[in-house]
Design an enzyme around this catalytic site. Structure first.
Site, short mmCIF file in Angstrom:
data_model
loop_
_atom_site.label_atom_id
_atom_site.label_comp_id
_atom_site.label_asym_id
_atom_site.label_seq_id
_atom_site.Cartn_x
_atom_site.Cartn_y
_atom_site.Cartn_z
N GLU A 263 0.78 -1.13 -0.02
CA GLU A 263 0.13 -0.06 0.07
C GLU A 263 0.90 1.27 0.02
O GLU A 263 0.88 1.96 0.77
CB GLU A 263 -0.95 0.02 1.13
CG GLU A 263 -1.90 -1.03 1.26
CD GLU A 263 -2.92 -1.15 2.20
OE1 GLU A 263 -2.92 -0.46 3.26
OE2 GLU A 263 -4.19 -1.67 2.25
N GLU B 161 -6.48 -7.78 -0.68
CA GLU B 161 -6.99 -7.73 0.70
C GLU B 161 -8.40 -7.33 1.09
O GLU B 161 -8.88 -6.14 0.31
CB GLU B 161 -6.05 -6.75 1.80
CG GLU B 161 -4.59 -7.13 1.76
CD GLU B 161 -3.96 -6.11 2.53
OE1 GLU B 161 -4.57 -5.36 3.45
OE2 GLU B 161 -2.87 -5.77 2.44
#
Ligand code: GAL
Length: 678
Positions: A151, A307
C-alpha cells in the site's frame, strides 16, 4: 495471458505472516488452508528485520522453510518485498531518511510505514533486499508472483524532509525547465512569491496563511512520482530474475496520494485492497464503486482482490462486525466486478501488536467459529466458480475519476466547504447502482467513444486537452452529464481566461456569471419539483436550453438544469446538489435520452454480468432482508441446477446464473489487450 502461471481456478487466500508463529503452528495452518481451499498466500510483507537482521547480512532460513512447506502442500505464494517496514538498524543508521510531516514533526521507529521516499539510502536498501529475494526465489516452485511493498501512500505519503525538498526541486526543473515558466505556472506574482533560484523553493509546509495552491498540487504529483520511483526500483530489481507477474497493492478509491492511472501502466496485474467503512449502511455500494474503479484501472482485465476482511477491522471508530453471509456477499461483489482472486488480510489472527483485534480467516477462536465455517464455505463456492475466471464485465456508462481533481478541490479557500469531487462521484454512482447500471471509471484524457453516457461529477480541475477530448466525445455523438463546479481550473489550479466553466463552456452551451453557494441548511426548489442543496449558479444560456429552473433561492427564475445539443451528441449541466430520488430521476432521464437499456432491480439487489467465451454469468447479490426475483434463466453455477423464470435469490444470499451467449463479448479499453484478443 494466464496472468498467474499455473492457475486454472479463481485464487483464494490471503496475507500470511508465519514469522509471528512457531513452526508447529505453520503445519497446522497449512492443513487448515487446504481445508479451506486456499491456493495463494502473500508472504514476507513485513519481514525485513528477520531477512536482513544487519545491513547487508541476510538470513533466509525461515523463508526457505515456509516456502518449502507451502510448495509441498501445493499452495502458491505471492512473495512480498518487506519494504513497507524498514528495520530498526535502518532508522538508526540513516536518520536523514526519517519522514517529516507537513507541520514539521519527524516521525520515528516503532510502527510500520516507510521512510522518506526520496531518501537515496531507502531507495538503495529496498532495491537491494528485493534483489536478494528475487535472486534466491525466482525459480522457487511455490512463488508464482511478486508483491512489492505494501500500500504505497499509506500510512503516510508526502514527506517534508531535506531529501524530499531537493528531489522536489529537481522534479520541478524537469517539469518546467525554467524558473520563468514555473513562476508563471504557479502565479507567484500573487502575494509576492516569485523565485529567483531553484533552491529557494521549499516543500509546501505549513505556512502563515494558505500556501500557493499550484505548489501544493505539484507536490502531490511529485509525491506520487517519488513513490512510483520506489516501486520501479524494486520491480526492476526483481524483473532481472523472473518473468512472473509483479504487482503492488492499490487502495483504489481510498488512496488520496497516488495517481493510480499512471501507476496502473507499471504493474503486470492490478491488485487492490478494500475495507468496508463499517458504520455506513451503504458500504456495499461503496465496495462496488471501488471494485469498478479497480477493474477500470485494469483496463477491464481480471484483477486481484489482494486484501479485504472476513469481519471487523480494528482501525475505525466503531469496528462493526460483519454479519452472517456478509463476507460472502462482499467477496462475490468483487468477483462479479472482475476479480479473479479473493484474498484477505490475513490468514491467522495476530496475538500481538496493533492488529490483534482485526478479524482474520482463522480467528482467535479457531475452527469452531462462524467465521471459519464461512471461510471454508466461500473457498468451496469459489472453486465452483472456476469457469468464471477470465470472463469480462461490459459497461456502456462511465464516470470520470481524476485524482488531480480530488487533490485540487480538497485544497483550502474554495467557495464552499460543501464542494467535493468524491462526494458527487459517490452520489452519481449510488444512483446508477440503484438502477442496476454497471459503471466503468475513466480518465478525462482517454477515448470515451465506447460509452453511451459519461458522467463528470464536480470535475473541478480539467486540463485544456482533456476538455477538448470531452468536447470531441460529445460532438461525435456522446452524452455527457456534468455537475456543478466542473472545468473551473486548468492543470495548475488557475482560472482559465473568461467565464466559467472554462473549456466546458462550448460543450455545455452556457457560461456561469456567478457562483451562488447556499447556506448550510438552505434548500432550493426546482421547477421539476426536485430540490437542491449546497450550491447554485447564475447561468447565462448560450446554445443550451433549460430543462428545469430555480423556483426560489438566489438564482430564482434562472436555469438550474440545462441541456445542449452539440454535433451529434448532447451535454447536460446540473448546477445544484441533487440527492436521493431527485438525483436518480435526473440520471434516469439522461440514460433514457441516450437510449441506454437497463433493468432496475428490486431495492437492495445487486445484479452484475460477466461474459466469457460462450456464457454470461449473472451475479445476483441480495443485500436486502427479503427474497428477490432473478431476471435470467439458465443454470445455477454453484449447484448445477436449472434456474427457471420463477427462481429467486434468498434474502442476504448470492446466486450466479450461467446462460449461453454467442461468442466473445470481452470488451476492453486497453488497446494492447484488444489487439491480443482479436
Ligand atoms: C491494510 C494493510 C494490512 C492490514 C490491513 C488491516 O491497509 O495493508 O497490512 O494492516 O490494512 O485492515
Amino acid at each position: 495471458m494466464s496472468w498467474i502461471p499455473g492457475s486454472t481456478s479463481l485464487r483464494y487466500g490471503g496475507d500470511y505472516n508465519p514469522e509471528q508463529w512457531d513452526r508447529e503452528v505453520w503445519l497446522e495452518d497449512i492443513a487448515l488452508m487446504k481445508d479451506a481451499g486456499v491456493n495463494l498466500v502473500s508472504i514476507g510483507i513485513f519481514s525485513w528485520a528477520l531477512l536482513e537482521p544487519r545491513e547487508g547480512e541476510y538470513d533466509f532460513g525461515f523463508l526457505d522453510d515456509i516456502l518449502g512447506l507451502l510448495a509441498g502442500a501445493g499452495i502458491d505464494v505471492d512473495l512480498g518485498t518487506p519494504t513497507a517496514s524498514p528495520p530498526a538498524w535502518f532508522w538508526k543508521r540513516y536518520p536523514a531518511a526519517q519522514p517529516v510531516t507537513r507541520d514539521g514533526r519527524t516521525l520515528g521507529f516503532g510502527s510500520r510505514g516507510m521512510v522518506s521516499p526520496s531518501s537515496p539510502e531507502y531507495r538503495r536498501a529496498s532495491a537491494a533486499i528485493a534483489d536478494q529475494l528475487a535472486r534466491r526465489y525466482a525459480d522457487h516452485p511455490a512463488v508464482v508472483m511478486w508483491h512489492v511493498h505494501n500500500e504505497y501512500g499509506a500510512p503516510i505519503s508526502d514527506s517534508y524532509d531535506d531529501y524530499s525538498v531537493a528531489a522536489f526541486q529537481e522534479w520541478l526543473q524537469n517539469r518546467y525547465s525554467t524558473l520563468e515558466t514555473l513562476n508563471r505556472a504557479w502565479g507567484t506574482r500573487f502575494w509576492g512569491q516569485s523565485y529567483g533560484e531553484w533552491d529557494e523553493i521549499d516543500a509546501p509546509r505549513v505556512s502563515a496563511s494558505v500556501s500557493n495552491q499550484a505548489q501544493r498540487l505539484d507536490f502531490q504529483r511529485f509525491t506520487s512520482d517519488a513513490l512510483l520511483a520506489c516501486y520501479l526500483g524494486e520491480r526492476d530489481a526483481i524483473r532481472r530474475y523472473t518473468d512472473a507477474p509483479i504487482t503492488t497493492n492499490f487502495m483504489a478509491t481510498n488512496c488520496p496520494s497516488v495517481d493510480y492511472w499512471k501507476w496502473a501502466k507499471e504493474v503486470d496485474v492490478i491488485a487492490n485492497d478494500h475495507y468496508l467503512i463499517a458504520e455506513r449502511t451503504d458500504n456495499h455500494v461503496l465496495l462496488a464503486m471501488d471494485a469498478d474503479l479497480t477493474r477500470s484501472l485494469a483496463g477491464n482485465r481480471p484483477w486481484i482482490l489482494m486484501e479485504h476482511s472476513t469481519s471487523a477491522v480494528n482501525w475505525q471508530p466503531r469496528n462493526i462486525a460483519k454479519r452472517a453471509g456478509e463476507m460472502a456477499r462482499n467477496s462475490m461483489s468483487h468477483v462479479a466486478r472482475g476479480a479473479d482472486a479473493v484474498l484477505f488480510f490475513q490468514f491467522r489472527a495476530s496475538r500481538f501488536g496493533a492488529e490483534k483485534f482485526h478479524s482474520a480467516m482463522l480467528p482467535h477462536g479457531g475452527t469452531e467459529t462462524r467465521i471459519w465455517k464461512e471461510v471454508v464455505e466461500l473457498g468451496s463456492d469459489l472453486a465452483g466458480l472456476s469457469r468464471v475466471k477470465g470472463s469480462r464485465v461490459t459497461a456502456s456508462v462511465a464516470i470520470v475519476w481524476s485524482i488531480e481533481s480530488f487533490w485540487a478541490l480538497d485544497l483550502e479557500w474554495r467557495p464552499s466547504v460543501e464542494l467535493g469531487h468524491r462526494e458527487r462521484i459517490e452520489a452519481f454512482y449510488t444512483a446508477l447502482w440503484g438502477l442496476g447500471v454497471t459503471v466503468d471509471f475513466v480518465h478525462p484524457s482517454q477515448d470515451l467513444s465506447c460509452y453511451d453516457v459519461v458522467f463528470a461529477p464536480s470535475l473541478y480541475l480539467l486540463a485544456e486537452d482533456d476538455a477538448a477530448n470531452i468536447d470531441r466525445y460529445v460532438s461525435g455523438g456522446g452524452n455527457l452529464v456534468v455537475s456543478y463546479f466542473s472545468g473551473i481550473v486548468g492543470e495548475n489550479d488557475e482560472v482559465p481566461a473568461g467565464a466559467s466553466p472554462g473549456g466546458l463552456r462550448d460543450v455545455l452551451g452556457l457560461s456561469i456569471e456567478e457562483f451562488l453557494p447556499l447556506y448550510e441548511d438552505q434548500t432550493v426548489s426546482l421547477s421539476d419539483s426536485a430540490s437542491g442543496r449546497a450550491w447554485s449558479d447564475e447561468i447565462a444560456l448560450g446554445t443550451a436550453t433549460a430543462v428545469a429552473t430555480y423556483v426560489d433561492g438566489p438564482a430564482a427564475g434562472k436555469p438550474a438544469v440545462t441541456r445542449n445539443s452539440r454535433g451529434s451528441g448532447s451535454a447536460w449541466y446540473v448546477s445544484t446538489k441533487l440527492e436521493g430520488g431527485d438525483l436518480r430521476s435526473l440520471v434516469t432521464s439522461a440514460l433514457d435520452a441516450a437510449g441506454v437499456s437497463y433493468v432496475a432491480p428490486v431495492e437492495g439487489l445487486e445484479v452484475v454480468t460477466r461474459t466469457g467465451e460462450t456464457e454470461h454469468f449473472t451475479f445476483y447479490i441480495n443485500h436486502a432482508d427479503a427474497d428477490a426475483p432473478l431476471s435470467v434463466t439458465g443454470t445455477d453455477v454453484l449447484t448445477g441446477a436449472p434456474v427457471s423464470e420463477a427462481a429467486s435469490v434468498p434474502a442476504g444470499g448470492v446466486r450466479v446464473v450461467a446462460s449461453p451467449c454467442a461468442g466473445v463479448a470481452a470488451q476492453t479499453h486497453d488497446p494492447q489487450l484488444a489487439r491480443s484478443l482479436s
